[in-house]
Design a protein around this motif. Structure first.
Motif, PDB file in Angstrom:
ATOM      1  N   ARG A  52       0.734  -1.864  -0.046  1.00 32.54           N
ATOM      2  CA  ARG A  52      -0.004  -0.040   0.007  1.00 32.54           C
ATOM      3  C   ARG A  52       0.813   1.631   0.459  1.00 32.54           C
ATOM      4  NH1 ARG A  52      -3.639  -0.858   4.392  1.00 32.54           N
ATOM      5  NH2 ARG A  52      -1.425  -0.338   5.511  1.00 32.54           N
ATOM      6  N   GLY A  53       0.615   2.159  -0.293  1.00 35.70           N
ATOM      7  CA  GLY A  53       1.672   3.242  -1.127  1.00 35.70           C
ATOM      8  C   GLY A  53       2.236   3.403  -1.626  1.00 35.70           C
ATOM      9  N   GLY A  54       3.135   2.412  -3.022  1.00 34.83           N
ATOM     10  CA  GLY A  54       3.817   1.858  -3.541  1.00 34.83           C
ATOM     11  C   GLY A  54       3.291   2.179  -5.144  1.00 34.83           C
ATOM     12  N   GLN A  55       3.894   1.639  -5.524  1.00 39.21           N
ATOM     13  CA  GLN A  55       3.349   2.174  -7.350  1.00 39.21           C
ATOM     14  C   GLN A  55       2.232   1.017  -7.186  1.00 39.21           C
ATOM     15  OE1 GLN A  55       3.938   4.351  -9.473  1.00 39.21           O
ATOM     16  NE2 GLN A  55       5.188   5.613  -8.284  1.00 39.21           N
ATOM     17  N   PRO A  56       1.201   1.518  -8.186  1.00 45.41           N
ATOM     18  CA  PRO A  56       0.863   0.596  -8.839  1.00 45.41           C
ATOM     19  C   PRO A  56       1.377  -0.621  -9.680  1.00 45.41           C
ATOM     20  CG  PRO A  56      -0.449   2.559  -9.367  1.00 45.41           C
ATOM     21  CD  PRO A  56       1.364   2.603  -8.672  1.00 45.41           C
ATOM     22  N   GLN A  57       1.074  -1.316 -10.015  1.00 45.00           N
ATOM     23  CA  GLN A  57       0.778  -2.780 -10.704  1.00 45.00           C
ATOM     24  C   GLN A  57       0.402  -1.888 -12.552  1.00 45.00           C
ATOM     25  OE1 GLN A  57       3.094  -5.008 -11.229  1.00 45.00           O
ATOM     26  NE2 GLN A  57       2.836  -4.620 -13.567  1.00 45.00           N
ATOM     27  N   GLU A  58       0.911  -2.202 -13.603  1.00 46.27           N
ATOM     28  CA  GLU A  58       0.048  -2.083 -14.613  1.00 46.27           C
ATOM     29  C   GLU A  58      -0.083  -3.665 -15.509  1.00 46.27           C
ATOM     30  OE1 GLU A  58       1.805   1.034 -16.850  1.00 46.27           O
ATOM     31  OE2 GLU A  58       0.093   3.054 -15.653  1.00 46.27           O
ATOM     32  N   PHE A  59      -1.020  -3.721 -15.987  1.00 49.55           N
ATOM     33  CA  PHE A  59      -1.782  -4.810 -16.793  1.00 49.55           C
ATOM     34  C   PHE A  59      -2.139  -4.144 -17.898  1.00 49.55           C
ATOM     35  CE2 PHE A  59      -2.422  -5.804 -12.325  1.00 49.55           C
ATOM     36  CZ  PHE A  59      -1.253  -6.566 -12.252  1.00 49.55           C
ATOM     37  N   VAL A  60      -1.049  -4.479 -19.117  1.00 54.50           N
ATOM     38  CA  VAL A  60      -1.489  -4.515 -20.896  1.00 54.50           C
ATOM     39  C   VAL A  60      -2.735  -5.508 -21.101  1.00 54.50           C
ATOM     40  CG1 VAL A  60      -1.248  -4.229 -23.086  1.00 54.50           C
ATOM     41  CG2 VAL A  60       0.728  -2.827 -21.007  1.00 54.50           C
ATOM     42  N   ILE A  61      -3.752  -5.453 -21.073  1.00 58.21           N
ATOM     43  CA  ILE A  61      -4.165  -6.324 -21.777  1.00 58.21           C
ATOM     44  C   ILE A  61      -4.913  -5.892 -23.234  1.00 58.21           C
ATOM     45  CG2 ILE A  61      -7.297  -6.397 -21.938  1.00 58.21           C
ATOM     46  CD1 ILE A  61      -5.901  -6.896 -18.939  1.00 58.21           C
ATOM     47  N   THR A  62      -4.602  -6.888 -23.935  1.00 58.13           N
ATOM     48  CA  THR A  62      -4.277  -6.490 -25.582  1.00 58.13           C
ATOM     49  C   THR A  62      -5.514  -7.644 -26.272  1.00 58.13           C
ATOM     50  OG1 THR A  62      -3.430  -8.750 -26.279  1.00 58.13           O
ATOM     51  CG2 THR A  62      -1.500  -6.433 -25.824  1.00 58.13           C
ATOM     52  N   PHE A  63      -5.846  -6.551 -27.456  1.00 59.93           N
ATOM     53  CA  PHE A  63      -6.797  -7.689 -28.088  1.00 59.93           C
ATOM     54  C   PHE A  63      -6.331  -7.472 -29.188  1.00 59.93           C
ATOM     55  CE2 PHE A  63     -11.836  -6.526 -30.445  1.00 59.93           C
ATOM     56  CZ  PHE A  63     -11.584  -7.397 -30.446  1.00 59.93           C
ATOM     57  N   GLU A  64      -6.846  -9.336 -29.930  1.00 58.02           N
ATOM     58  CA  GLU A  64      -5.767  -8.992 -31.324  1.00 58.02           C
ATOM     59  C   GLU A  64      -6.957  -9.928 -32.302  1.00 58.02           C
ATOM     60  OE1 GLU A  64      -1.725 -10.104 -33.633  1.00 58.02           O
ATOM     61  OE2 GLU A  64      -1.966 -10.595 -31.543  1.00 58.02           O
ATOM     62  N   PRO A  65      -7.752  -9.024 -32.094  1.00 58.30           N
ATOM     63  CA  PRO A  65      -9.007  -9.840 -33.525  1.00 58.30           C
ATOM     64  C   PRO A  65      -8.751 -10.943 -34.589  1.00 58.30           C
ATOM     65  CG  PRO A  65      -9.791  -7.803 -33.419  1.00 58.30           C
ATOM     66  CD  PRO A  65      -8.281  -8.210 -32.460  1.00 58.30           C
ATOM     67  N   GLN A  66      -8.716 -12.037 -35.061  1.00 57.24           N
ATOM     68  CA  GLN A  66      -8.961 -12.364 -36.425  1.00 57.24           C
ATOM     69  C   GLN A  66      -9.719 -13.102 -37.443  1.00 57.24           C
ATOM     70  OE1 GLN A  66      -5.187 -13.013 -36.824  1.00 57.24           O
ATOM     71  NE2 GLN A  66      -5.149 -11.809 -34.958  1.00 57.24           N
ATOM     72  N   ASN A  67     -11.033 -12.593 -36.452  1.00 57.39           N
ATOM     73  CA  ASN A  67     -12.546 -12.691 -37.577  1.00 57.39           C
ATOM     74  C   ASN A  67     -13.118 -12.040 -36.445  1.00 57.39           C
ATOM     75  OD1 ASN A  67     -12.781 -14.205 -34.526  1.00 57.39           O
ATOM     76  ND2 ASN A  67     -11.482 -16.066 -35.823  1.00 57.39           N
ATOM     77  N   LEU A  68     -14.146 -11.488 -37.701  1.00 53.60           N
ATOM     78  CA  LEU A  68     -15.862 -10.503 -37.359  1.00 53.60           C
ATOM     79  C   LEU A  68     -16.423 -11.720 -36.392  1.00 53.60           C
ATOM     80  CD1 LEU A  68     -15.993  -9.476 -40.963  1.00 53.60           C
ATOM     81  CD2 LEU A  68     -15.337  -7.740 -38.554  1.00 53.60           C
ATOM     82  N   LYS A  69     -16.798 -11.392 -35.484  1.00 62.04           N
ATOM     83  CA  LYS A  69     -17.630 -10.946 -34.558  1.00 62.04           C
ATOM     84  C   LYS A  69     -18.441 -10.613 -33.842  1.00 62.04           C
ATOM     85  CE  LYS A  69     -16.092 -14.740 -31.344  1.00 62.04           C
ATOM     86  NZ  LYS A  69     -14.877 -15.005 -30.367  1.00 62.04           N
ATOM     87  N   ASP A  70     -19.691 -10.909 -32.846  1.00 58.95           N
ATOM     88  CA  ASP A  70     -20.338  -9.762 -32.512  1.00 58.95           C
ATOM     89  C   ASP A  70     -19.609  -9.162 -31.471  1.00 58.95           C
ATOM     90  OD1 ASP A  70     -22.453 -10.183 -34.841  1.00 58.95           O
ATOM     91  OD2 ASP A  70     -24.247 -11.446 -34.050  1.00 58.95           O
ATOM     92  N   THR A  71     -19.708 -10.371 -30.780  1.00 65.24           N
ATOM     93  CA  THR A  71     -18.756 -10.514 -28.904  1.00 65.24           C
ATOM     94  C   THR A  71     -17.995 -10.983 -28.554  1.00 65.24           C
ATOM     95  OG1 THR A  71     -20.286 -11.397 -28.203  1.00 65.24           O
ATOM     96  CG2 THR A  71     -20.949  -9.573 -28.512  1.00 65.24           C
TER      97      THR A  71
END
Length: 94
Positions: A52-71
């Motif tokens: 607590r009080g330290g630097q927050p942890q960053e999480f990089v969420i990647t999204f790499e769609p390979q085909n068309l979908k509704d969701t």
């Protein structure tokens, strides 16, 4: 919840910062709940949260769609011995 935008066959995403609520360092595992779309990934998948009080942890969420979908949906989960965070991630085609 967070939106992760990307174009088809390209990588996009969003960064999520998590602050530890406890006064000690905490090892974590990060990933996705079963049934989450495989086009959505995270880095890092493990490590140590600052106290607590330290630097927050960053999480990089990647999204790499390979085909068309509704969701493109995923539930991002970060878990330590004492706490569990969950966030709804929605991949958005641009």
């Amino acid at each position: 919840s967070y939106d992760a935008p990307a174009r088809l066959n390209q990588r996009g995403g969003v960064t999520i910062s998590i602050q530890n609520e406890y006064s000690t360092y905490a090892d974590f595992l990060a990933g996705f709940a079963p049934g989450s779309d495989p086009a959505i990934a995270v880095v890092p998948s493990s490590g140590t949260l600052n106290r607590r009080g330290g630097q927050p942890q960053e999480f990089v969420i990647t999204f790499e769609p390979q085909n068309l979908k509704d969701t493109y949906d995923a539930v991002f989960v970060v878990e330590t011995e004492d706490h569990k965070w969950q966030y709804q991630i929605r991949g958005i085609l641009q």
